[in-house]
Design a protein around this motif. Structure first.
Motif, PDB file in Angstrom:
ATOM      1  N   PHE A   1     -34.825   2.397  23.813  1.00 55.84           N
ATOM      2  CA  PHE A   1     -33.768   1.548  24.355  1.00 55.84           C
ATOM      3  C   PHE A   1     -32.637   2.413  24.906  1.00 55.84           C
ATOM      4  O   PHE A   1     -32.071   2.121  25.964  1.00 55.84           O
ATOM      5  N   ASN A   2     -32.310   3.485  24.209  1.00 57.14           N
ATOM      6  CA  ASN A   2     -31.277   4.401  24.689  1.00 57.14           C
ATOM      7  C   ASN A   2     -31.709   5.104  25.973  1.00 57.14           C
ATOM      8  O   ASN A   2     -30.890   5.330  26.865  1.00 57.14           O
ATOM      9  N   ILE A   3     -32.980   5.456  26.060  1.00 57.09           N
ATOM     10  CA  ILE A   3     -33.490   6.064  27.293  1.00 57.09           C
ATOM     11  C   ILE A   3     -33.332   5.098  28.461  1.00 57.09           C
ATOM     12  O   ILE A   3     -32.908   5.483  29.558  1.00 57.09           O
ATOM     13  N   MET A   4     -33.661   3.837  28.224  1.00 57.06           N
ATOM     14  CA  MET A   4     -33.508   2.823  29.265  1.00 57.06           C
ATOM     15  C   MET A   4     -32.045   2.689  29.685  1.00 57.06           C
ATOM     16  O   MET A   4     -31.727   2.600  30.882  1.00 57.06           O
ATOM     17  N   LEU A   5     -31.133   2.702  28.714  1.00 56.99           N
ATOM     18  CA  LEU A   5     -29.713   2.610  29.023  1.00 56.99           C
ATOM     19  C   LEU A   5     -29.244   3.780  29.879  1.00 56.99           C
ATOM     20  O   LEU A   5     -28.422   3.608  30.789  1.00 56.99           O
ATOM     21  N   LYS A   6     -29.761   4.971  29.598  1.00 55.37           N
ATOM     22  CA  LYS A   6     -29.369   6.154  30.367  1.00 55.37           C
ATOM     23  C   LYS A   6     -29.737   5.989  31.844  1.00 55.37           C
ATOM     24  O   LYS A   6     -28.983   6.366  32.744  1.00 55.37           O
ATOM     25  N   TYR A   7     -30.918   5.445  32.100  1.00 56.31           N
ATOM     26  CA  TYR A   7     -31.320   5.171  33.479  1.00 56.31           C
ATOM     27  C   TYR A   7     -30.386   4.156  34.124  1.00 56.31           C
ATOM     28  O   TYR A   7     -29.911   4.341  35.247  1.00 56.31           O
TER      29      TYR A   7
ATOM     30  N   THR B   1     -25.165  12.202  26.357  1.00 52.96           N
ATOM     31  CA  THR B   1     -25.005  11.321  25.207  1.00 52.96           C
ATOM     32  C   THR B   1     -26.237  10.469  24.952  1.00 52.96           C
ATOM     33  O   THR B   1     -26.934  10.056  25.883  1.00 52.96           O
ATOM     34  N   TYR B   2     -26.496  10.233  23.663  1.00 54.82           N
ATOM     35  CA  TYR B   2     -27.468   9.243  23.215  1.00 54.82           C
ATOM     36  C   TYR B   2     -26.780   8.224  22.307  1.00 54.82           C
ATOM     37  O   TYR B   2     -27.448   7.519  21.552  1.00 54.82           O
ATOM     38  N   ASP B   3     -25.453   8.169  22.420  1.00 54.75           N
ATOM     39  CA  ASP B   3     -24.685   7.216  21.629  1.00 54.75           C
ATOM     40  C   ASP B   3     -24.760   5.853  22.307  1.00 54.75           C
ATOM     41  O   ASP B   3     -24.263   5.672  23.421  1.00 54.75           O
ATOM     42  N   THR B   4     -25.385   4.904  21.650  1.00 55.60           N
ATOM     43  CA  THR B   4     -25.603   3.583  22.251  1.00 55.60           C
ATOM     44  C   THR B   4     -24.294   2.912  22.614  1.00 55.60           C
ATOM     45  O   THR B   4     -24.201   2.217  23.631  1.00 55.60           O
ATOM     46  N   ARG B   5     -23.264   3.097  21.808  1.00 58.16           N
ATOM     47  CA  ARG B   5     -21.971   2.481  22.086  1.00 58.16           C
ATOM     48  C   ARG B   5     -21.392   2.997  23.391  1.00 58.16           C
ATOM     49  O   ARG B   5     -20.894   2.218  24.219  1.00 58.16           O
ATOM     50  N   VAL B   6     -21.484   4.295  23.587  1.00 60.08           N
ATOM     51  CA  VAL B   6     -20.983   4.894  24.830  1.00 60.08           C
ATOM     52  C   VAL B   6     -21.812   4.431  26.025  1.00 60.08           C
ATOM     53  O   VAL B   6     -21.274   4.084  27.081  1.00 60.08           O
ATOM     54  N   LEU B   7     -23.112   4.414  25.856  1.00 65.23           N
ATOM     55  CA  LEU B   7     -23.995   4.016  26.948  1.00 65.23           C
ATOM     56  C   LEU B   7     -23.784   2.562  27.357  1.00 65.23           C
ATOM     57  O   LEU B   7     -23.839   2.229  28.547  1.00 65.23           O
TER      58      LEU B   7
END
Length: 276
Positions: A118-124, A37-43
């Protein structure tokens, strides 16, 4: 145990009492969801859940702090590399371009690129706490038994368990070699510059490597003398049966992954686009 990192610590929490099978399944499904996912809400929901789970596990900072700092350093390097080599990836993905600052050449700072990174950072950050928590709350022997129950060869499972079990010994050897070097007058504390410390610390690698190889030789000879690997199957002293909390954990991971991916791909793309 003071100062040792990524070492299993026996504690009386419901996460510690879970079977290695359920923790492994949760870890795999959680990581797979975070990668897809790259959905910010989910992350963001995953990040909150990861921090809550990490807190409930009573994992101490001294167990994971050093590793977490290295992960943050790698994250910063990765973020910089993404911007240097693909500064307009966000505009390509989201289909718009809102320039905030022009720097040089083709390198601009845009809202879309900042949001993408920002989404990449959230994934980490959503996966890292779960990974660290999984390592420090799972007994290596019980983990090997869990891998075997999931169909992994017990030879592979046992090798992973030994690697995890000898992390404290490797750290102990590192400390002993470091103290021996300091006793010879080689300064490795914060009194010297960071670059000097890095160069001097690198001299520990070869002694540490040789001592680890000696340990591997001793363990492998002992296992061979005891006929390890002769039979196709083996029993496990530390194996746990799945109980109600294990099934609830697995069920939560499956349901969460299904809901998260449904929300992610609802519009046919795994990128949530707030710019449209």
């Amino acid at each position: 145990m003071a100062g040792r990192i990524l070492t299993y610590s026996e504690k009386d929490t419901w996460i510690h009492r879970l079977s290695g099978v359920s923790k492994m399944i949760f870890f795999l499904l959680w990581s797979l969801t975070g990668m897809l996912t790259y959905d910010t809400r989910v992350l963001l929901v995953m990040l909150v859940c990861s921090l809550v789970i990490f807190k409930v596990s009573h994992t101490e900072w001294k167990q994971v702090g050093t590793v977490f700092q290295f992960i943050l350093l790698f994250l910063c390097i990765n973020m910089l590399a993404v911007w240097l080599f693909s500064p307009n990836q966000g505009t390509v993905i989201y289909g718009t371009k809102t320039e905030l600052l022009h720097l040089f050449g083709n390198h601009n700072i845009t809202k879309e690129q900042l949001f993408y990174q920002f989404n990449i950072m959230l994934k980490y950050l959503t996966i890292t706490p779960v990974v660290l928590m999984f390592i420090v709350t799972t007994n290596p022997s019980e983990f090997a038994a869990s891998l075997n129950r999931m169909g992994v060869s017990y030879n592979v499972g046992y090798a992973i368990a030994i690697a995890l079990r000898y992390i404290p010994d490797v750290q102990s050897d590192f400390t002993k070699i470091k103290h021996a070097q300091e006793a010879r007058g080689i300064e490795m504390s914060s009194k010297t510059s960071l670059w000097t410390r890095i160069k001097r610390m690198s001299t520990i690698i070869f002694p540490l490597l040789f001592s680890s190889m000696d340990r591997i030789d001793v363990v492998s000879n002992a296992m061979e003398l005891r006929g390890f690997g002769k039979n196709k199957k083996r029993t496990w002293y530390m194996g746990k049966k799945l109980v109600r909390n294990d099934y609830l954990t697995i069920g939560f991971a499956v349901v969460f992954m299904a809901v998260a991916l449904t929300i992610t791909f609802a519009d046919g793309s795994r990128f949530w686009n707030p710019f449209q």
